[in-house]
Scaffold this active site. Structure first.
Site, PDB file in Angstrom:
ATOM      1  CG  LEU A 114      11.308  52.739 -64.478  1.00  0.00           C
ATOM      2  CD1 LEU A 114       9.829  52.766 -64.871  1.00  0.00           C
ATOM      3  CD2 LEU A 114      11.972  53.903 -64.948  1.00  0.00           C
ATOM      4  CD  GLN A 125      19.328  53.825 -62.612  1.00  0.00           C
ATOM      5  OE1 GLN A 125      18.825  52.529 -62.437  1.00  0.00           O
ATOM      6  NE2 GLN A 125      19.043  54.708 -61.569  1.00  0.00           N
ATOM      7  NE  ARG A 207       5.279  50.874 -61.065  1.00  0.00           N
ATOM      8  CZ  ARG A 207       5.811  50.631 -59.995  1.00  0.00           C
ATOM      9  NH1 ARG A 207       5.487  50.840 -58.608  1.00  0.00           N
ATOM     10  NH2 ARG A 207       6.866  49.453 -60.004  1.00  0.00           N
TER      11      ARG A 207
HETATM   12  C1  LIG Z   1       1.272  50.719 -55.736  1.00  0.00           C
HETATM   13  C2  LIG Z   1       2.427  49.786 -55.717  1.00  0.00           C
HETATM   14  C3  LIG Z   1       3.145  49.587 -54.455  1.00  0.00           C
HETATM   15  C4  LIG Z   1       4.240  48.520 -54.527  1.00  0.00           C
HETATM   16  N1  LIG Z   1       4.814  48.248 -53.032  1.00  0.00           N
HETATM   17  C5  LIG Z   1       5.967  47.524 -53.255  1.00  0.00           C
HETATM   18  C6  LIG Z   1       6.563  47.181 -51.847  1.00  0.00           C
HETATM   19  O1  LIG Z   1       6.218  47.680 -50.866  1.00  0.00           O
HETATM   20  N2  LIG Z   1       7.499  46.117 -52.208  1.00  0.00           N
HETATM   21  C7  LIG Z   1       7.951  45.717 -52.786  1.00  0.00           C
HETATM   22  O2  LIG Z   1       8.947  44.885 -53.069  1.00  0.00           O
HETATM   23  N3  LIG Z   1       7.396  45.766 -54.217  1.00  0.00           N
HETATM   24  C8  LIG Z   1       6.268  46.831 -54.266  1.00  0.00           C
HETATM   25  N4  LIG Z   1       5.772  47.128 -55.493  1.00  0.00           N
HETATM   26  C9  LIG Z   1       6.226  46.580 -56.882  1.00  0.00           C
HETATM   27  C10 LIG Z   1       5.475  45.313 -57.319  1.00  0.00           C
HETATM   28  O3  LIG Z   1       5.450  44.298 -56.269  1.00  0.00           O
HETATM   29  C11 LIG Z   1       6.011  44.986 -58.737  1.00  0.00           C
HETATM   30  O4  LIG Z   1       7.590  44.270 -58.312  1.00  0.00           O
HETATM   31  C12 LIG Z   1       6.140  45.852 -59.658  1.00  0.00           C
HETATM   32  O5  LIG Z   1       5.111  46.858 -59.959  1.00  0.00           O
HETATM   33  C13 LIG Z   1       6.314  45.153 -61.108  1.00  0.00           C
HETATM   34  O6  LIG Z   1       5.052  44.524 -61.412  1.00  0.00           O
HETATM   35  P1  LIG Z   1       4.867  43.153 -62.079  1.00  0.00           P
HETATM   36  O7  LIG Z   1       5.655  42.189 -61.576  1.00  0.00           O
HETATM   37  O8  LIG Z   1       3.385  43.094 -62.509  1.00  0.00           O
HETATM   38  O9  LIG Z   1       5.552  43.761 -63.720  1.00  0.00           O
HETATM   39  P2  LIG Z   1       6.298  43.215 -64.704  1.00  0.00           P
HETATM   40  O10 LIG Z   1       7.728  42.880 -64.072  1.00  0.00           O
HETATM   41  O11 LIG Z   1       6.390  44.195 -65.572  1.00  0.00           O
HETATM   42  O12 LIG Z   1       5.701  41.866 -65.188  1.00  0.00           O
HETATM   43  C14 LIG Z   1       4.437  41.943 -66.119  1.00  0.00           C
HETATM   44  C15 LIG Z   1       3.783  40.970 -66.029  1.00  0.00           C
HETATM   45  O13 LIG Z   1       4.439  39.741 -66.446  1.00  0.00           O
HETATM   46  C16 LIG Z   1       4.218  38.446 -65.714  1.00  0.00           C
HETATM   47  N5  LIG Z   1       5.494  38.295 -65.146  1.00  0.00           N
HETATM   48  C17 LIG Z   1       6.688  38.910 -65.084  1.00  0.00           C
HETATM   49  N6  LIG Z   1       7.646  38.119 -64.590  1.00  0.00           N
HETATM   50  C18 LIG Z   1       7.053  37.006 -64.062  1.00  0.00           C
HETATM   51  C19 LIG Z   1       7.608  35.710 -63.546  1.00  0.00           C
HETATM   52  N7  LIG Z   1       8.660  35.514 -63.266  1.00  0.00           N
HETATM   53  N8  LIG Z   1       6.749  34.717 -63.472  1.00  0.00           N
HETATM   54  C20 LIG Z   1       5.396  34.767 -63.607  1.00  0.00           C
HETATM   55  N9  LIG Z   1       4.854  35.844 -64.385  1.00  0.00           N
HETATM   56  C21 LIG Z   1       5.507  37.003 -64.614  1.00  0.00           C
HETATM   57  C22 LIG Z   1       3.143  38.861 -64.514  1.00  0.00           C
HETATM   58  O14 LIG Z   1       1.751  38.705 -64.974  1.00  0.00           O
HETATM   59  C23 LIG Z   1       3.413  40.454 -64.484  1.00  0.00           C
HETATM   60  O15 LIG Z   1       2.227  40.995 -63.852  1.00  0.00           O
HETATM   61  C24 LIG Z   1       4.350  47.952 -55.717  1.00  0.00           C
HETATM   62  C25 LIG Z   1       4.081  48.156 -57.093  1.00  0.00           C
HETATM   63  C26 LIG Z   1       3.025  49.110 -56.894  1.00  0.00           C
HETATM   64  C27 LIG Z   1       2.215  49.575 -58.365  1.00  0.00           C
END
Ligand SMILES: Cc1cc2nc3c(=O)[nH]c(=O)nc-3n(C[C@H](O)[C@H](O)[C@H](O)COP(=O)(O)OP(=O)(O)OC[C@H]3O[C@@H](n4cnc5c(N)ncnc54)[C@H](O)[C@@H]3O)c2cc1C
Length: 288
Positions: A114, A125, A207
Site C-alpha cells: 500500500l 502507520q 488494486r
Molecule cells: C499487480 C501488481 C504487481 C506488482 N508487483 C511488484 C513487484 O513485483 N515488485 C515491486 O517492487 N513492485 C510491484 N508492484 C508495485 C508497483 O510497481 C508500484 O510501485 C505501485 O503499484 C505504485 O504504483 P504507481 O507508481 O503507479 O502509483 P503512485 O506512486 O500512486 O503514482 C501515481 C502515478 O503518479 C505518477 N508518478 C508518481 N511518482 C512519480 C515519479 N517519481 N515520477 C514520475 N511519475 C510519477 C505515475 O504516473 C504513477 O502511475 C506491483 C503492483 C501491482 C498492482
C-alpha cells in the site's frame, strides 16, 4: 497471541485459491473517517464542479460554487460535467477532494504494498519500533485455512512461536525495534490513509484488478464500499483499470482468463484486421 482470522473454513482437502477475496472474513477493516455523507453531498460535488467549470467560464469560481451549493445548478448537470471531465483524463479537478480511512487488522504484507503509492496520498502507520506489542496478532490466508490439517497447524505453530519469542525478547530487555525482526509478514498492523480522489481512482485501478494480490484487492473492495456509502456517484469511478481503458493491459492475462475486458493484444489484432480490410478496399489508412 492469536490468528484472529475468523476464516471459519473446514480444514482438509486440496489447496484451493479463493475465488473472490470478498467471501471470507479476514478480520480486516477499512472505515471512512472523513467525509461523512452530509459533507460529501454538500461540498464534494460542488467543489469538483467548480474546479471543472472555472476552466470554461467567465464567472468567478466563488459564483460557480454558490450556484452549485445552492442548487441553482442541478446535481445531474454537475455530475454530467464531472463525468465527462474525468473520462477525458483531466485529473487535477478531482485532486481537490480527499478521503480519510482508518485501516485496521491488515498484514504487513499488505501495508508494504500500500505504501508504495506516492502521489496524492498520505499514510501514518502503527510503529513496530515505538510500540512494544502485548498481543501481536496475525492473519491466516484462506489457502492455509483450507489446507490439510498438518499444513495449517504447522503454520499456526510457526506464527505462535515467532510471536512468543518476540515477547520473550522484550522481557529479556531486547528493544522492541530489534525484537520485531522475528515478526512475520502475516503480523497485523493499522494505518490512517488520506488520498485525493485522483489517486484513489489510480490505486483502485491497480488494486481492484484481479491480478492484484488478494488481500490488497479485498482492502480496495472495502474502500470502494465505504465511498459508495457517502457518494455512489464518486464511488462508481473506483474500478479495475481495464474498465475505463476498455481493454486489459496485464501481461499475465494474455490468455484472457480474467474476462472483465479483452486483452489489448486481441483488441489490436481485431483493429489490424479492420485496417487490412479497409486497405484492401482501397481506403486511405492513416499511419503514425
Ligand atoms: C499487480 C501488481 C504487481 C506488482 N508487483 C511488484 C513487484 O513485483 N515488485 C515491486 O517492487 N513492485 C510491484 N508492484 C508495485 C508497483 O510497481 C508500484 O510501485 C505501485 O503499484 C505504485 O504504483 P504507481 O507508481 O503507479 O502509483 P503512485 O506512486 O500512486 O503514482 C501515481 C502515478 O503518479 C505518477 N508518478 C508518481 N511518482 C512519480 C515519479 N517519481 N515520477 C514520475 N511519475 C510519477 C505515475 O504516473 C504513477 O502511475 C506491483 C503492483 C501491482 C498492482
Amino acid at each position: 497471541m492469536s490468528p484472529e482470522a475468523g476464516t471459519g473454513s473446514p480444514i482438509g482437502g486440496t489447496l484451493p485459491r479463493p475465488r473472490s477475496p470478498a467471501t471470507r472474513d479476514l478480520g480486516m477493516r477499512a472505515s471512512l473517517l472523513f467525509p461523512d455523507r452530509e459533507v460529501a453531498e454538500r461540498y464534494y460535488l460542488p467543489l469538483i464542479y467548480t474546479a471543472c467549470r472555472t476552466c470554461y467560464s467567465e464567472l468567478e469560481p466563488q459564483e460557480i460554487f454558490d450556484r452549485a451549493t445552492s442548487g441553482r445548478v442541478t446535481t445531474d448537470k454537475q455530475q454530467d460535467l464531472i463525468r465527462r471531465v474525468i473520462e477525458s483524463g483531466h485529473g487535477s479537478t478531482i485532486e481537490h477532494i480527499v478521503f480519510t480511512f482508518a485501516i485496521s487488522g491488515v498484514t504487513r504484507t499488505l501495508s508494504h504494498q500500500l505504501v508504495r503509492h506516492r502521489a496524492g496520498v498520505a499514510f501514518d502507520q502503527q510503529s513496530q519500533r515505538y510500540l512494544d506489542y502485548k498481543r501481536p496478532s496475525y492473519m491466516v490466508p484462506g489457502t492455509i485455512a483450507d489446507a490439510p490439517v498438518e499444513v495449517r497447524e504447522r503454520y499456526l505453530a510457526e506464527m505462535d512461536e515467532s510471536l512468543a519469542f518476540y515477547g520473550e525478547m522484550l522481557e529479556a530487555g531486547i528493544p522492541g525495534e530489534d525484537a520485531r525482526f522475528v515478526m512475520p509478514n502475516a503480523t497485523r498492523t493499522n494505518l490512517i490513509m488520506t488520498a485525493n480522489l485522483r489517486s484513489l481512482i489510480h490505486m483502485s485501478g491497480l488494486r481492484l484488478c484481479t491480478m492484484a494480490q488478494w488481500e490488497i484487492r479485498r482492502l480496495f473492495q472495502l474502500i470502494r464500499h465505504e465511498i459508495f456509502t457517502v457518494s455512489p456517484f464518486l464511488g462508481s469511478f473506483l474500478a479495475p483499470k481495464c474498465v475505463p481503458l476498455g481493454y486489459c493491459d496485464e501481461d499475465r492475462n494474455r490468455d484472457e482468463h480474467c474476462p472483465i475486458r479483452p486483452h489489448k493484444d486481441n483488441v489490436l489484432a481485431a483493429w489490424a484486421e479492420k485496417r487490412a480490410a479497409a486497405k484492401a478496399k482501397g481506403r486511405e489508412v492513416p499511419t503514425l
